[in-house]
Scaffold this motif. Sequence first.
Motif, short mmCIF file in Angstrom:
data_model
loop_
_atom_site.label_atom_id
_atom_site.label_comp_id
_atom_site.label_asym_id
_atom_site.label_seq_id
_atom_site.Cartn_x
_atom_site.Cartn_y
_atom_site.Cartn_z
N CYS A 132 33.26 56.50 18.57
CA CYS A 132 33.29 57.76 19.30
C CYS A 132 32.89 57.59 20.77
O CYS A 132 31.81 57.08 21.07
CB CYS A 132 32.36 58.76 18.63
SG CYS A 132 32.62 60.42 19.21
N GLU A 133 33.78 58.01 21.66
CA GLU A 133 33.50 57.97 23.11
C GLU A 133 33.20 59.38 23.62
O GLU A 133 33.68 60.37 23.06
CB GLU A 133 34.70 57.38 23.85
CG GLU A 133 34.99 55.95 23.43
CD GLU A 133 36.27 55.37 24.02
OE1 GLU A 133 36.36 54.14 24.11
OE2 GLU A 133 37.19 56.14 24.39
N PHE A 134 32.42 59.44 24.67
CA PHE A 134 32.07 60.75 25.24
C PHE A 134 31.57 60.57 26.68
O PHE A 134 31.29 59.44 27.11
CB PHE A 134 30.98 61.43 24.39
CG PHE A 134 29.73 60.63 24.20
CD1 PHE A 134 28.65 60.74 25.07
CD2 PHE A 134 29.62 59.69 23.16
CE1 PHE A 134 27.49 59.99 24.91
CE2 PHE A 134 28.47 58.93 22.99
CZ PHE A 134 27.40 59.08 23.88
N SER A 185 26.29 50.08 21.12
CA SER A 185 26.45 51.20 22.04
C SER A 185 26.64 50.59 23.42
O SER A 185 26.06 49.56 23.73
CB SER A 185 25.23 52.12 22.01
OG SER A 185 24.15 51.55 22.71
N HIS A 186 27.51 51.18 24.20
CA HIS A 186 27.74 50.62 25.54
C HIS A 186 28.30 51.66 26.50
O HIS A 186 28.77 52.72 26.09
CB HIS A 186 28.68 49.42 25.47
CG HIS A 186 30.06 49.72 24.95
ND1 HIS A 186 30.44 49.53 23.65
CD2 HIS A 186 31.15 50.22 25.56
CE1 HIS A 186 31.69 49.88 23.49
NE2 HIS A 186 32.16 50.31 24.64
N HIS A 187 28.26 51.29 27.77
CA HIS A 187 28.92 52.11 28.78
C HIS A 187 30.41 51.83 28.66
O HIS A 187 30.82 50.69 28.53
CB HIS A 187 28.40 51.71 30.17
CG HIS A 187 28.69 52.74 31.20
ND1 HIS A 187 29.96 52.96 31.68
CD2 HIS A 187 27.89 53.64 31.81
CE1 HIS A 187 29.92 53.96 32.57
NE2 HIS A 187 28.67 54.39 32.65
N GLU A 188 31.22 52.88 28.68
CA GLU A 188 32.68 52.68 28.61
C GLU A 188 33.27 52.55 30.02
O GLU A 188 32.54 52.59 31.01
CB GLU A 188 33.33 53.84 27.83
CG GLU A 188 33.75 53.46 26.41
CD GLU A 188 34.80 52.36 26.34
OE1 GLU A 188 35.49 52.10 27.34
OE2 GLU A 188 34.91 51.72 25.28
N CYS A 189 34.60 52.44 30.07
CA CYS A 189 35.29 52.14 31.34
C CYS A 189 35.04 53.16 32.44
O CYS A 189 34.79 52.83 33.60
CB CYS A 189 36.79 52.08 31.11
SG CYS A 189 37.27 50.76 30.03
N HIS A 194 30.55 56.86 27.71
CA HIS A 194 29.76 56.04 26.78
C HIS A 194 30.44 55.95 25.42
O HIS A 194 31.27 56.79 25.08
CB HIS A 194 28.36 56.64 26.59
CG HIS A 194 27.63 56.77 27.88
ND1 HIS A 194 26.75 55.83 28.35
CD2 HIS A 194 27.67 57.74 28.84
CE1 HIS A 194 26.27 56.20 29.52
NE2 HIS A 194 26.82 57.35 29.84
N GLU A 195 30.00 54.95 24.67
CA GLU A 195 30.47 54.85 23.29
C GLU A 195 29.31 54.40 22.41
O GLU A 195 28.53 53.53 22.80
CB GLU A 195 31.61 53.83 23.19
CG GLU A 195 32.06 53.55 21.76
CD GLU A 195 33.31 52.68 21.68
OE1 GLU A 195 34.16 52.74 22.60
OE2 GLU A 195 33.42 51.92 20.70
N ILE A 196 29.19 55.02 21.25
CA ILE A 196 28.21 54.59 20.26
C ILE A 196 28.94 54.44 18.93
O ILE A 196 29.61 55.37 18.48
CB ILE A 196 27.06 55.62 20.12
CG1 ILE A 196 26.31 55.77 21.45
CG2 ILE A 196 26.09 55.21 19.00
CD1 ILE A 196 25.21 56.82 21.45
#
Length: 443
Positions: A132-134, A185-189, A194-196
């Motif tokens: 899930c990205e947000f 979990s990381h920072h997305e593009c 973000h994505e977890i």
Amino acid sequence: MSKYTKEDIIRMLDENDVKFIRLQFTDIFGTPKNVAITDRQIRRALENECMFDGSSIEGFVRIEESDMYLHPDLDTFMLYPWHTEHGHIARLICNVCLPGGVEFPGDPRYILRKTLREAADMGYTFNVGPECEFFLFNMDDNGYPTTTTFDRAGYFDLGPGDVGEQARREICMNLEEMGFEIETSHHECAMAQHEIDFRYAEALTSADNIVTFKMVVKSIASQHGLWATFMPKPIYGQAGSGLHVNMSLFRDGKNSFYDPSKENGLSDVALHFIAGIMKHIKGITALCNPLVNSYKRLVPGYEAPCSIAWTVSNRSSLIRVPAARGNGTRVELRSPDPACNPYLVFAALLAAGLEGIRTRLPAPEAITQNIFDMPQEERVARGIEDLPADLHEALCELKQDEFLCEVLGDHIIDKYVEAKEQEWRRFAEEVTQWEIREYLSKF
Ligand code: GLU
Ligand code: MG
């Protein structure tokens, strides 16, 4: 076999000083709803005696037939990690029933449970792992969400550019306290994206988890003065947010998608499952991508799919089979976005996949090239069709797909399509800033 008995629930409430219990369910769009009770009412709730007015919930029932009952699913008992001055808050996710105990056909959880029973009849357990990205945006002085951010970080970056990092860490810790197993979990593009990822589970639990996850993300973000949004494409020219869905079927403890003797280690069952999903994906898109805005994400160049193809590797495809094999073998669908109702999406995907298996539907050839770079003539020549371009087209596809209409049932189809067509019309009538910029001075 259930994990908890009624007595276990009562004991856990007592041991954990729980004074409030939320009896949760979702409407047909996956929006969480709840009826809160105090601990004194728990016996009544556990006897399925808690009622609510279904006519106030979008897509449920008319005022004439509005008495509905909540049947708690005991295995969904969870403590929220926030301790209030009145003790802990717990939740139970409920199935929605009509008087007399008949399952309500407008309850999305029922649609998924019904489809899971079909899978069980064929000997399968359906596992799903969501990604899930947000976005975490600033709020304005009145606490309203904006699309601004101080975040200047990119893919996999670390703070201080990543102002959401602390909020994200706290989201992960809270989820772990609630029993989630956070894998990464990381920072997305995109800026502020973000994505977890949490561990896969049997599909019903996984859908429950997604609803809970979104609530926790929103709550913790707001404690950090940030607004969490699952809107699929909040910023033009930046990547949107996906909810990639990783699926596998297990039988007798073994992954049915894996067959080391076959090409790429993929079993016939996996290929038929992929074929079934590809056959129905146009209609399923109305569920996976439920907003007008969803279709602004499904454009070339942002790692979100636009065409109906599958592959064992590249991320331009609708369906990808990630590298893991053995019990980790899974099929990843990359089109869903986090605004979807996970219960309906998982039900539709499972039903389509099972139909593929039952009818031994052959999978089209796998596409190894980057589809974003493939000229349209080549795509046409190779039989690669496009996903619906907008919500209107997707709804037409859904209405025409008799198989999907049967899976979802008349109640959900009628209410869902009616509400979404209205949403589409409201958008279509709007005069947007883009039109003003493009046309006002020219014409
Ligand atoms: N944000 C991309 C999407 O909209 C996906 C990026 C990724 O592969 O994680 O689906
Ligand atoms: Mg991602």
